[in-house]
Scaffold this active site. Structure first.
Site, mmCIF file in Angstrom:
data_model
loop_
_atom_site.group_PDB
_atom_site.id
_atom_site.type_symbol
_atom_site.label_atom_id
_atom_site.label_comp_id
_atom_site.label_asym_id
_atom_site.label_seq_id
_atom_site.Cartn_x
_atom_site.Cartn_y
_atom_site.Cartn_z
ATOM 1 N N CYS A 15 2.218 -4.979 -9.517
ATOM 2 C CA CYS A 15 3.604 -5.041 -9.010
ATOM 3 C C CYS A 15 4.638 -5.241 -10.176
ATOM 4 O O CYS A 15 5.761 -5.111 -9.950
ATOM 5 C CB CYS A 15 3.628 -6.001 -7.930
ATOM 6 S SG CYS A 15 2.978 -7.513 -8.128
ATOM 7 N N GLU A 61 -12.306 -6.531 -19.422
ATOM 8 C CA GLU A 61 -13.067 -7.446 -18.917
ATOM 9 C C GLU A 61 -14.257 -7.911 -19.942
ATOM 10 O O GLU A 61 -15.313 -8.855 -19.232
ATOM 11 C CB GLU A 61 -13.936 -6.893 -17.677
ATOM 12 C CG GLU A 61 -12.707 -6.858 -16.569
ATOM 13 C CD GLU A 61 -12.309 -7.475 -15.810
ATOM 14 O OE1 GLU A 61 -12.874 -8.784 -15.912
ATOM 15 O OE2 GLU A 61 -11.439 -7.583 -14.552
ATOM 16 N N ARG A 63 -16.720 -4.009 -11.215
ATOM 17 C CA ARG A 63 -15.884 -5.026 -12.334
ATOM 18 C C ARG A 63 -15.870 -4.005 -13.571
ATOM 19 O O ARG A 63 -16.869 -3.733 -14.264
ATOM 20 C CB ARG A 63 -16.475 -6.205 -12.660
ATOM 21 C CG ARG A 63 -15.491 -7.094 -13.968
ATOM 22 C CD ARG A 63 -16.239 -8.242 -14.040
ATOM 23 N NE ARG A 63 -16.079 -9.324 -13.001
ATOM 24 C CZ ARG A 63 -15.031 -9.762 -12.289
ATOM 25 N NH1 ARG A 63 -14.121 -9.810 -12.914
ATOM 26 N NH2 ARG A 63 -15.434 -10.636 -11.286
ATOM 27 N N GLU A 74 -1.394 -0.866 -4.438
ATOM 28 C CA GLU A 74 -0.571 -2.076 -4.325
ATOM 29 C C GLU A 74 0.404 -1.845 -3.299
ATOM 30 O O GLU A 74 1.307 -1.087 -3.317
ATOM 31 C CB GLU A 74 -0.234 -2.495 -5.690
ATOM 32 C CG GLU A 74 0.713 -3.696 -5.806
ATOM 33 C CD GLU A 74 -0.095 -5.081 -6.085
ATOM 34 O OE1 GLU A 74 -1.272 -4.844 -6.110
ATOM 35 O OE2 GLU A 74 0.402 -5.964 -6.394
ATOM 36 N N GLU A 99 -14.915 -10.265 -4.232
ATOM 37 C CA GLU A 99 -13.580 -10.431 -3.991
ATOM 38 C C GLU A 99 -13.062 -8.665 -3.976
ATOM 39 O O GLU A 99 -13.369 -8.106 -4.983
ATOM 40 C CB GLU A 99 -12.613 -10.890 -4.959
ATOM 41 C CG GLU A 99 -11.223 -10.649 -4.886
ATOM 42 C CD GLU A 99 -10.542 -11.411 -6.100
ATOM 43 O OE1 GLU A 99 -10.792 -12.402 -6.753
ATOM 44 O OE2 GLU A 99 -9.221 -10.890 -6.347
ATOM 45 N N ASN A 138 -7.065 -8.682 -1.881
ATOM 46 C CA ASN A 138 -6.021 -10.197 -1.795
ATOM 47 C C ASN A 138 -4.802 -9.551 -1.303
ATOM 48 O O ASN A 138 -4.362 -8.808 -1.001
ATOM 49 C CB ASN A 138 -5.965 -11.050 -2.848
ATOM 50 C CG ASN A 138 -5.182 -10.254 -4.057
ATOM 51 O OD1 ASN A 138 -4.225 -9.421 -3.502
ATOM 52 N ND2 ASN A 138 -5.355 -10.262 -5.238
ATOM 53 N N CYS A 144 2.481 -9.439 -2.250
ATOM 54 C CA CYS A 144 1.882 -8.308 -2.400
ATOM 55 C C CYS A 144 0.488 -8.452 -2.102
ATOM 56 O O CYS A 144 -0.142 -9.479 -1.691
ATOM 57 C CB CYS A 144 1.927 -7.999 -4.008
ATOM 58 S SG CYS A 144 1.191 -9.027 -5.174
ATOM 59 N N ARG A 171 -13.778 -1.695 -5.577
ATOM 60 C CA ARG A 171 -14.346 -2.869 -4.688
ATOM 61 C C ARG A 171 -14.573 -2.589 -3.426
ATOM 62 O O ARG A 171 -15.670 -2.957 -2.715
ATOM 63 C CB ARG A 171 -13.361 -4.183 -5.020
ATOM 64 C CG ARG A 171 -13.289 -4.535 -6.303
ATOM 65 C CD ARG A 171 -14.023 -5.456 -6.825
ATOM 66 N NE ARG A 171 -13.886 -5.789 -8.052
ATOM 67 C CZ ARG A 171 -13.506 -7.092 -8.557
ATOM 68 N NH1 ARG A 171 -13.142 -8.106 -7.723
ATOM 69 N NH2 ARG A 171 -13.410 -7.292 -9.900
HETATM 70 P P1 ATP Z 1 -11.974 -11.053 -10.017
HETATM 71 O O1 ATP Z 1 -11.911 -12.499 -9.603
HETATM 72 O O2 ATP Z 1 -13.196 -10.334 -9.391
HETATM 73 O O3 ATP Z 1 -12.002 -11.002 -11.543
HETATM 74 P P2 ATP Z 1 -9.159 -10.990 -9.856
HETATM 75 O O4 ATP Z 1 -8.967 -12.155 -9.093
HETATM 76 O O5 ATP Z 1 -8.927 -11.132 -11.500
HETATM 77 O O6 ATP Z 1 -10.696 -10.272 -9.484
HETATM 78 P P3 ATP Z 1 -6.851 -9.863 -9.123
HETATM 79 O O7 ATP Z 1 -5.982 -9.904 -10.230
HETATM 80 O O8 ATP Z 1 -6.751 -10.598 -7.874
HETATM 81 O O9 ATP Z 1 -8.234 -9.558 -9.628
HETATM 82 O O10 ATP Z 1 -6.537 -8.369 -8.823
HETATM 83 C C1 ATP Z 1 -6.580 -7.781 -7.165
HETATM 84 C C2 ATP Z 1 -7.715 -6.683 -6.998
HETATM 85 O O11 ATP Z 1 -7.660 -6.003 -8.101
HETATM 86 C C3 ATP Z 1 -8.872 -7.528 -6.878
HETATM 87 O O12 ATP Z 1 -8.938 -7.979 -5.631
HETATM 88 C C4 ATP Z 1 -9.857 -6.496 -7.123
HETATM 89 O O13 ATP Z 1 -9.805 -5.449 -5.682
HETATM 90 C C5 ATP Z 1 -9.072 -5.705 -8.037
HETATM 91 N N1 ATP Z 1 -9.672 -5.726 -9.272
HETATM 92 C C6 ATP Z 1 -9.386 -6.634 -10.205
HETATM 93 N N2 ATP Z 1 -10.087 -6.479 -11.234
HETATM 94 C C7 ATP Z 1 -10.668 -5.588 -11.116
HETATM 95 C C8 ATP Z 1 -11.902 -5.005 -11.971
HETATM 96 N N3 ATP Z 1 -12.178 -5.452 -13.189
HETATM 97 N N4 ATP Z 1 -12.769 -3.810 -11.535
HETATM 98 C C9 ATP Z 1 -12.211 -3.287 -10.343
HETATM 99 N N5 ATP Z 1 -11.155 -3.906 -9.526
HETATM 100 C C10 ATP Z 1 -10.640 -5.012 -9.975
HETATM 101 ZN ZN ZN Z 2 0.933 -7.858 -6.848
HETATM 102 MG MG MG Z 3 -10.430 -13.389 -8.412
HETATM 103 MG MG MG Z 4 -7.904 -12.221 -7.439
HETATM 104 MG MG MG Z 5 -10.451 -11.199 -12.944
#
Ligand code: ATP
Ligand code: ZN
Ligand code: MG
Ligand code: MG
Ligand code: MG
Length: 504
Positions: free
Chosen positions: A311, A343, A352, A360, A434, A437, A463, A470
Site C-alpha cells: 500500500c 527473506e 515464504r 492488497e 500467517e 491480515n 489495509c 500463502r
Molecule cells: P511473516 O510473519 O510470515 O514473515 P509478515 O508478517 O512479514 O509475514 P506482512 O508484512 O504482514 O507479512 O505481509 C502481509 C501478507 O503478505 C502476509 O500475511 C502474507 O500473506 C504475505 N507475505 C509476506 N511475506 C511473504 C513471503 N515472504 N512469502 C509469501 N507471502 C508473504
Molecule cells: Zn497495506
Molecule cells: Mg507476521
Molecule cells: Mg504480518
Molecule cells: Mg515477514
C-alpha cells in the site's frame, strides 16, 4: 537527575564589533537569560533546568557563547532564539550576522544506558559511559541543530534502550478467534507435492517460483473468491499501484526506519549512452560472464526498492489532498504485481519466498468508517474460511504491521488500531502459517502523506494483504490434491488440469 545539553558556538558578524555593540550584546545576553529562554517553560521548572548562556565574549567580529540547559529551552533551542534577538540588536549597530559555527555540543543522558543503545552515527564524536549517565559529544553543524538532530538522537537512544531491556520480547500475539478442528485429509508438504506434479519449478532467482497452469488455476480461483465474496459486495474498486518504491515514499510510510535488511534494492544506470556500456557488453561477449563489479560502478542509487508492503506506493495518489466528505469511505484494491522481500535463510516452500503475489485491499475515511470496513472484512473473511474453504484457521491480534516493519515490537496502544493476522494450520508440520491480515492503521498514513477530510475529521486508513502463495499453501496442506475432496466452492472454480508440458 535530568537530561543536560551544553554547547559552545561562534557567531560571526560582518564587521568588528564596536564598544557600543559589545555593550548591547551584553544586554541582549541578559534579556535572553531572564526573559526569552523562560518563555513557554512550566512555572515549576527549576533554574538549572532552563537554557542559559553561561559564558560569552566578543572579540573582533565574533561573539562566542557557551549555553547550558536541562530539558527546558534546550541549549540548541536557546541558541536559535538568541540568534533572532542578537541579529536585531546588532543590526542596530549595522552589524550583520553571517554564520554560526558550533564548536562543541554535548548531551548527558541520565540513567544506565547499555552500550548497544548508543547508535553508530557520523554525528557521534565520542561517548563516555558512567554508572548513572552517559555523556555524548556530537559533531553537529548549526543546520543539524536546527533540524533537531540532538533531540532525535536522544529519542533514538531511548528507543534502543527500551529495545535492549526488552530484548527477549517477541511479537505481540493474542488469540481472537479459533475455528473448529477439521478432518485430516492430507499430511504431506504441499510444495513437495506441487513440485512432484510439475505444478511449480524453481525460478532462476532465489526464493522465486515459476507457477505452471495448475498452480495458477488455484491462484485465480482464490482471486475469484476474493473478488466475488469480498471485493464486489463491499464495493472495492481496482487500482494499479506502482511496484518500484522510491525513498520518498518509504520516508513517509515509516519503512525508512527499519526495512533495510529485507529490501530488494533498485538502481538506475548513470547514463543511457550505449558507448558508456559498450565495454561491459563486450566483456560478456568475450568471457560469457557478466562483470558485476564493473556494472556496480556505473549505477546511480539505489533509488529505492521493489514493492515490499503493497500500500505505501498508493499514497502519493492522495498526498496533499483534501477528500470530499461524500466520496468516503474510499475502498480500492491492487493485484497488479509482485512483492519482493529478501527473506534470507528463512525461505521455505511456496509460503515464504522472496517474490510473491498478493492482493492488497485498502480503504480510507473517518475513524468510524475505517473501523467499520475492517469489521465487515473480518465477517466476510470468516464466512469464506469457514463455509467456502472449510479451513482450520485462527485469528490473532499482533504487533501492527507498520510497527513491525519499522522494527518495533509490542502494540499500537489503541484498541481500535492494529493488525489482525489470519493463520492456517499446516498439518504436515503441525504449525500455523500467517496467510493474510487485516489492519486498521489509524491516521498514520494520512498524516505521513498529508491527507485531510473536508469535514475536518481525522482521516484514517486500513489495509488487508491477501497472500496468494500463502492461501495456496494453507489450502493444499489441509485439503490435499484430490479435487474430489475439495470443498465445492473451490473445486467448481478449477478445471481439470491439462497436460501442457511433457518432459522426456
Ligand atoms: P511473516 O510473519 O510470515 O514473515 P509478515 O508478517 O512479514 O509475514 P506482512 O508484512 O504482514 O507479512 O505481509 C502481509 C501478507 O503478505 C502476509 O500475511 C502474507 O500473506 C504475505 N507475505 C509476506 N511475506 C511473504 C513471503 N515472504 N512469502 C509469501 N507471502 C508473504
Ligand atoms: Zn497495506
Ligand atoms: Mg507476521
Ligand atoms: Mg504480518
Ligand atoms: Mg515477514
Amino acid at each position: 537527575m535530568f537530561i543536560r545539553f551544553a554547547l559552545t558556538a561562534d557567531l560571526q558578524f560582518s564587521r568588528d564589533l564596536t564598544p557600543e555593540a559589545v555593550l548591547a550584546a551584553g544586554d541582549t545576553v541578559q534579556e535572553a537569560n531572564e526573559v526569552l529562554f523562560r518563555r513557554g517553560v512550566p512555572a515549576e521548572a527549576e533554574d538549572e533546568q532552563i537554557g542559559k548562556i553561561t559564558e560569552w565574549s566578543a572579540h573582533d567580529s565574533v561573539i562566542s557563547l557557551a549555553i547550558e540547559s536541562g530539558p527546558y529551552t534546550r541549549a540548541h533551542d536557546a541558541l536559535f532564539r538568541f540568534r533572532k534577538l542578537i541579529a536585531q540588536a546588532m543590526g542596530r549597530h549595522r552589524l550583520g550576522l553571517r554564520e554560526i559555527t558550533v564548536r562543541s555540543f554535548s548531551v548527558e543522558i541520565p540513567g544506565h544506558i547499555p552500550d548497544e543503545a548508543i547508535p553508530k552515527l557520523p554525528f557521534i564524536r565520542s561517548v563516555s559511559s558512567h554508572a548513572e549517565s552517559v555523556r555524548i559529544d556530537l559533531a553537529c553543524s548549526a543546520t543539524d541543530l536546527e533540524n533537531r538532530v540532538p533531540d532525535r538522537i536522544v529519542k533514538l537512544i531511548e528507543e534502543k534502550k527500551e529495545a535492549a531491556l526488552y530484548g527477549g520480547k517477541t511479537e505481540h500475539w493474542e488469540l481472537v478467534f479459533e475455528s473448529g478442528k477439521r478432518e485430516r485429509i492430507f499430511e504431506g508438504n504441499p510444495t513437495e507435492e506441487m513440485l512432484a506434479r510439475g505444478w511449480i519449478k524453481h525460478g532462476a532467482s532465489r526464493g522465486q517460483w515459476i507457477f505452471a497452469p495448475q498452480a495458477v488455476a488455484l491462484f485465480r480461483a482464490f482471486e475469484r473468491i476474493v473478488v466475488e465474496e469480498i471485493i464486489r459486495p463491499l464495493g472495492f474498486s481496482e487500482m494499479i499501484f506502482p511496484k518500484l518504491v522510491p525513498w520518498e515514499v518509504w520516508m513517509r510510510s515509516g519503512h525508512a526506519k527499519g526495512v533495510y535488511p529485507e529490501i530488494y534494492y533498485v538502481c538506475t544506470p548513470k547514463t543511457r549512452d550505449p558507448s558508456y556500456w559498450e565495454d561491459i557488453a563486450d566483456y560478456f561477449k568475450v568471457t560469457g560472464e557478466v562483470p558485476v563489479e564493473m556494472i556496480r560502478d556505473r549505477l546511480d542509487g539505489p533509488i529505492g526498492g521493489m514493492c515490499y508492503a503493497q500500500c505505501p506506493p498508493f499514497w502519493p495518489f492522495v498526498q496533499g489532498e483534501t477528500l470530499a466528505n461524500d466520496c468516503l469511505p474510499i475502498r480500492v484494491f491492487d493485484r497488479s504485481g509482485t512483492s519482493h522481500r529478501y527473506e534470507s535463510g528463512g525461505i521455505h516452500g511456496i509460503e515464504r519466498v522472496d517474490e510473491f503475489h498478493r492482493i492488497e485491499i485498502l480503504w480510507l475515511g473517518t475513524a468510524e468508517q475505517t473501523i467499520e470496513t475492517a469489521n465487515r472484512l473480518h465477517e466476510t473473511y470468516t464466512r469464506v474460511f469457514e463455509d467456502l474453504m472449510e479451513l482450520e484457521w485462527r485469528s490473532a491480534r499482533v504487533t501492527p504491521w507498520f510497527m513491525a516493519q519499522e522494527g518495533m515490537l509490542g502494540e499500537s496502544g489503541s484498541a481500535d488500531i492494529g493488525t489482525r493476522d489470519y493463520e492456517a494450520l499446516l498439518p504436515y508440520s503441525n504449525s500455523w502459517l500467517e496467510f493474510q491480515n487485516v489492519s486498521v492503521n489509524g491516521d498514520k498514513y494520512p498524516k505521513g502523506f498529508n491527507v485531510k477530510i473536508q469535514s475536518g475529521a481525522d482521516c484514517w486508513s486500513g489495509c488487508s494483504g491477501i497472500g496468494l502463495e500463502r492461501w495456496t499453501a494453507a489450502f493444499l496442506a489441509q485439503k490435499g490434491f484430490d479435487t474430489a475432496k475439495w470443498p465445492e466452492a473451490v473445486a467448481r472454480l478449477v478445471d481439470e488440469p491439462k497436460e501442457i508440458f511433457r518432459f522426456l
